[in-house]
Motif scaffolding. Structure first.
Motif: not given
Length: 247
Positions: A169, A203-208
């Motif tokens: 990610s 945050v977005r990369r963590r969710l992905w």
């Protein structure tokens, strides 16, 4: 319930049950009997499944712990005992904890059977620490011990999959920790020094990464039928309630 959904639903139970023995007071007593500090024992007990390798190799496999902190623990441990011996002692404690805490579970045999099928079906490519733990010789174990070892293996599988997903990610190990549920407290616990990166951009990369983790871990659950996946989740929920009835 798809395999990905099964892995996601099992996550909390697997992480908690698979790591409970490591926090047990009797496990920590073994560390003291071996002449190790708590940190040296933690690093060598987890990384010792890799064998007598260099600290930077262990840091790469553990991933989320600061390399300097890994080196401190690993170097202190190897002055006392071979890390492979420490990992073997750790697995004995895992089996001991399982015998004490899981043996009264009414459907222990079925829990063990389903967990074993998932563990054996897991693809180890790119997950060296999981592969090393799965190849470890099993200690003698009473009822419950085998289930605890399998839960430990499922936890290592999940953690290794998450490390791979985080890197894919674009998250550094520190960024993955900071963007996780423990935030800066987790970074401190894992030996990372400030300044720390800002959380919102991560945050977005963590969710992905979490989604990719479910996909990687979920591949092992393909060995179970849809009904069996739901059954395993029910068993994990029940055994968690058995071990922590106060929750």
């Amino acid at each position: 319930m798809t395999p990905d959904q099964a892995a996601a639903a099992a996550k909390a139970h697997v992480l908690r049950l698979g790591g409970a023995f490591a926090e047990d007071p009797l496990t920590l007593q073994r560390a003291r009997r071996l002449g190790l500090s708590g940190w040296a024992y933690y690093v060598a007990a987890r990384g010792g499944a890799l064998g007598d390798v260099r600290a930077d190799t262990v840091a790469a496999a553990l991933g989320f712990i600061a390399p300097d902190a890994v080196s401190d623990g690993w170097d202190a441990a190897v002055m006392v005992l071979p890390p492979s011996r420490i990992a073997a002692e750790h697995l004995i404690e895992c089996a001991r904890w399982g015998a004490e805490r899981l043996s009264t579970f009414p459907r222990l045999a079925r829990l063990t059977e389903l967990c074993q099928r998932v563990v054996l079906a897991a693809e180890p490519a790119g997950l060296p620490l999981f592969a090393a733990w799965r190849a470890m010789p099993l200690p003698e174990h009473a009822p419950g011990g085998r289930a605890a070892i399998l839960l430990h293996l499922l936890r290592e599988h999940r953690n290794a999959a998450h490390l791979l997903a985080a890197r894919v990610s674009g998250l550094s190990p520190l960024e993955a920790v900071i963007a996780g549920p423990e935030g800066e407290a987790g970074a401190v616990a894992y030996g990372w020094q400030p300044p720390y990166p800002k959380v919102p951009p991560l945050v977005r990369r963590r969710l992905w990464a979490d989604s990719v983790t479910d996909r990687i871990a979920g591949q092992a659950y393909e060995v179970l039928t849809l009904t069996e996946r739901a059954e395993l989740l029910g068993l994990l929920t029940s055994v968690t309630a058995l071990v922590w009835p106060e929750d």
